[in-house]
Design a protein around this motif. Sequence first.
Motif, PDB file in Angstrom:
ATOM      1  N   ASP A 122       2.359   1.786 -13.775  1.00  0.00           N
ATOM      2  CA  ASP A 122       1.539   1.882 -12.490  1.00  0.00           C
ATOM      3  C   ASP A 122       1.676   0.038 -12.233  1.00  0.00           C
ATOM      4  OD1 ASP A 122      -1.355   2.861 -14.598  1.00  0.00           O
ATOM      5  OD2 ASP A 122       0.421   3.809 -13.045  1.00  0.00           O
ATOM      6  N   ARG A 131       3.894  -1.385  -9.064  1.00  0.00           N
ATOM      7  CA  ARG A 131       3.318  -1.922  -8.345  1.00  0.00           C
ATOM      8  C   ARG A 131       2.391  -0.942  -7.537  1.00  0.00           C
ATOM      9  NH1 ARG A 131       8.654   0.811  -5.546  1.00  0.00           N
ATOM     10  NH2 ARG A 131       8.579  -0.643  -4.499  1.00  0.00           N
ATOM     11  N   LEU A 132       2.631   0.253  -7.789  1.00  0.00           N
ATOM     12  CA  LEU A 132       0.979   1.420  -7.953  1.00  0.00           C
ATOM     13  C   LEU A 132      -0.480  -0.194  -7.087  1.00  0.00           C
ATOM     14  CD1 LEU A 132       0.787   4.282  -8.331  1.00  0.00           C
ATOM     15  CD2 LEU A 132       0.435   3.732  -5.858  1.00  0.00           C
ATOM     16  N   CYS A 180       1.562   2.164   2.197  1.00  0.00           N
ATOM     17  CA  CYS A 180       0.482   3.695   1.970  1.00  0.00           C
ATOM     18  C   CYS A 180      -0.522   3.446   3.040  1.00  0.00           C
ATOM     19  CB  CYS A 180      -0.176   3.659  -0.067  1.00  0.00           C
ATOM     20  SG  CYS A 180       0.110   5.651  -0.278  1.00  0.00           S
ATOM     21  N   SER A 181      -1.671   2.381   2.114  1.00  0.00           N
ATOM     22  CA  SER A 181      -3.051   1.857   3.429  1.00  0.00           C
ATOM     23  C   SER A 181      -2.541   1.481   4.697  1.00  0.00           C
ATOM     24  CB  SER A 181      -3.124   0.638   2.216  1.00  0.00           C
ATOM     25  OG  SER A 181      -3.285   0.468   1.177  1.00  0.00           O
ATOM     26  N   THR A 188       0.017  10.977   1.549  1.00  0.00           N
ATOM     27  CA  THR A 188      -1.393  10.332   2.231  1.00  0.00           C
ATOM     28  C   THR A 188      -0.957  10.709   3.768  1.00  0.00           C
ATOM     29  OG1 THR A 188      -1.336   8.172   1.149  1.00  0.00           O
ATOM     30  CG2 THR A 188      -1.964   8.232   3.645  1.00  0.00           C
ATOM     31  N   GLU A 246      -5.250   6.503  -4.640  1.00  0.00           N
ATOM     32  CA  GLU A 246      -5.658   5.573  -4.531  1.00  0.00           C
ATOM     33  C   GLU A 246      -5.895   4.507  -3.567  1.00  0.00           C
ATOM     34  OE1 GLU A 246      -3.732   6.409  -6.697  1.00  0.00           O
ATOM     35  OE2 GLU A 246      -3.205   4.892  -8.069  1.00  0.00           O
ATOM     36  N   CYS A 247      -4.493   4.411  -3.724  1.00  0.00           N
ATOM     37  CA  CYS A 247      -4.900   3.021  -2.373  1.00  0.00           C
ATOM     38  C   CYS A 247      -5.034   3.323  -1.305  1.00  0.00           C
ATOM     39  CB  CYS A 247      -2.957   3.190  -1.948  1.00  0.00           C
ATOM     40  SG  CYS A 247      -2.028   1.150  -2.507  1.00  0.00           S
ATOM     41  N   SER A 248      -4.798   4.495  -0.629  1.00  0.00           N
ATOM     42  CA  SER A 248      -4.848   5.061   0.665  1.00  0.00           C
ATOM     43  C   SER A 248      -6.230   4.771   0.699  1.00  0.00           C
ATOM     44  CB  SER A 248      -4.310   6.451   1.151  1.00  0.00           C
ATOM     45  OG  SER A 248      -3.183   6.672   0.949  1.00  0.00           O
ATOM     46  N   PRO A 299       0.186  -8.652   4.655  1.00  0.00           N
ATOM     47  CA  PRO A 299       0.892  -8.159   3.394  1.00  0.00           C
ATOM     48  C   PRO A 299      -0.031  -7.198   2.617  1.00  0.00           C
ATOM     49  CG  PRO A 299       0.928 -10.262   2.307  1.00  0.00           C
ATOM     50  CD  PRO A 299      -0.057 -10.182   3.859  1.00  0.00           C
ATOM     51  N   HIS A 300       0.079  -5.759   2.552  1.00  0.00           N
ATOM     52  CA  HIS A 300      -0.564  -5.089   1.493  1.00  0.00           C
ATOM     53  C   HIS A 300       0.503  -3.814   1.072  1.00  0.00           C
ATOM     54  CE1 HIS A 300      -2.380  -2.019   4.920  1.00  0.00           C
ATOM     55  NE2 HIS A 300      -2.468  -3.321   5.989  1.00  0.00           N
ATOM     56  N   SER A 301       0.055  -3.087   1.279  1.00  0.00           N
ATOM     57  CA  SER A 301       0.750  -1.522   1.402  1.00  0.00           C
ATOM     58  C   SER A 301       1.162  -0.757   2.681  1.00  0.00           C
ATOM     59  CB  SER A 301      -0.127  -0.476   0.395  1.00  0.00           C
ATOM     60  OG  SER A 301       0.505   0.525  -0.120  1.00  0.00           O
ATOM     61  N   LEU A 326      -3.675  -5.288  -3.498  1.00  0.00           N
ATOM     62  CA  LEU A 326      -3.337  -6.214  -1.475  1.00  0.00           C
ATOM     63  C   LEU A 326      -3.974  -5.631  -0.508  1.00  0.00           C
ATOM     64  CD1 LEU A 326       0.766  -6.725  -1.757  1.00  0.00           C
ATOM     65  CD2 LEU A 326      -1.761  -8.254  -2.544  1.00  0.00           C
ATOM     66  N   THR A 327      -4.161  -4.220  -1.237  1.00  0.00           N
ATOM     67  CA  THR A 327      -5.100  -3.652  -0.403  1.00  0.00           C
ATOM     68  C   THR A 327      -6.574  -3.947  -0.001  1.00  0.00           C
ATOM     69  OG1 THR A 327      -3.442  -1.515  -0.211  1.00  0.00           O
ATOM     70  CG2 THR A 327      -5.906  -1.220   0.086  1.00  0.00           C
ATOM     71  N   ARG A 344       6.920   7.199  -7.137  1.00  0.00           N
ATOM     72  CA  ARG A 344       5.662   7.137  -7.449  1.00  0.00           C
ATOM     73  C   ARG A 344       4.988   6.650  -6.058  1.00  0.00           C
ATOM     74  NH1 ARG A 344       2.240   4.385 -11.739  1.00  0.00           N
ATOM     75  NH2 ARG A 344       0.654   6.305 -11.632  1.00  0.00           N
ATOM     76  N   HIS A 367       0.261  -2.821  -5.235  1.00  0.00           N
ATOM     77  CA  HIS A 367      -0.494  -2.728  -4.018  1.00  0.00           C
ATOM     78  C   HIS A 367      -1.912  -2.424  -3.303  1.00  0.00           C
ATOM     79  CE1 HIS A 367       3.382  -0.996  -1.321  1.00  0.00           C
ATOM     80  NE2 HIS A 367       3.195  -1.700  -2.427  1.00  0.00           N
ATOM     81  N   ALA A 411      -2.290   5.469   5.690  1.00  0.00           N
ATOM     82  CA  ALA A 411      -3.864   6.043   6.063  1.00  0.00           C
ATOM     83  C   ALA A 411      -4.599   5.152   7.385  1.00  0.00           C
ATOM     84  CB  ALA A 411      -4.721   5.669   4.614  1.00  0.00           C
TER      85      ALA A 411
END
Lengths: 182, 182
Positions: free
Chosen positions: B15, B17-18, A140-141, A25, B139-141, A136-138, B24-25, A17, B21, A144
Amino acid sequence: MPKVVVLRWGHRQRDERLTTHVALTARAMGAVGIILTDAKDEKIQRTINEVVKNWGGPFFFQMGGPWKTVLKNWRTEGGAVVHLTAYGENIQTSNVIQRIQATEKDLMVIVGSRKVPSEFFSSEVSDFNVAIGNQPHSECSSLAVFLDRLFQGKELFKEFENARLRIVPQKHGKKLFRKSKV
Amino acid sequence: MPKVVVLRWGHRQRDERLTTHVALTARAMGAVGIILTDAKDEKIQRTINEVVKNWGGPFFFQMGGPWKTVLKNWRTEGGAVVHLTAYGENIQTSNVIQRIQATEKDLMVIVGSRKVPSEFFSSEVSDFNVAIGNQPHSECSSLAVFLDRLFQGKELFKEFENARLRIVPQKHGKKLFRKSKV
């Protein structure tokens, strides 16, 4: 504007996922494609194909291939390598993004799914190490925000080719168009 | 700068892990906390507690509580609600971010993990619907780019309180400091 390819390192089946989110992204934020190194995941391939079929392209998804070879080829062809990591130069408080833009090179952007080999931080592998804040975060972020800064927001009104679906932005509600035969 | 709380709707166990993330974001990009509505996930709670313990705070993580109540309370206390969705006003091509900033209200930012109830798009639930481009991605991005635009990048040099670990940004290599007893 440079051409950007994302290199996703360290994908495993449990990352399905997240890697899908990273790929979507990459596409939405202006990259031309994504390469999954040292791994294969047919399910993600199908998801991305479906998104490109419906929402347009071009955007490529490649799998396999050892990361060393992918990076070596990229550099041989004149590209630069950016590694996104919490340990890198802070994109907000340093001039790293300006220095990246000044190279005028196409960019391979490495995002790891877990702790990356320490070589990734060295100048043999990455020309630039960039942090979206040193917390630390993601991935993905980070991807982006990095692309949004690199392309200065212009990626967000890009037109995708051969899109079958099209959202019309709304203050409230949802408006979706589906391509029709004339 | 407004205070921002993220509302994560639709979390399910798969969900994990997401949602981690996303949390953390939220923390790294300047929100003061995140609320998981209609769900509980002790594992994520522990992860966030660990991150706050090591990297500093304040940042809260709350669980449970029906989304209607959370939103109603937020508005009663004078806050505005922003819903991040691919169907919303494009943050790059509209003036939605300026209008949000002009309210001078604290913001609850709703991110869904899957298809949200259609009510979320109505003015009864959301004051603003914002799209980070009108393409499907993550949604993270979306959360990361929205907060980066809202706080104009200033969230990326914020100092966290009581941090035990601290990264010193590097062009190459990794530099990590651990708090020591004097």
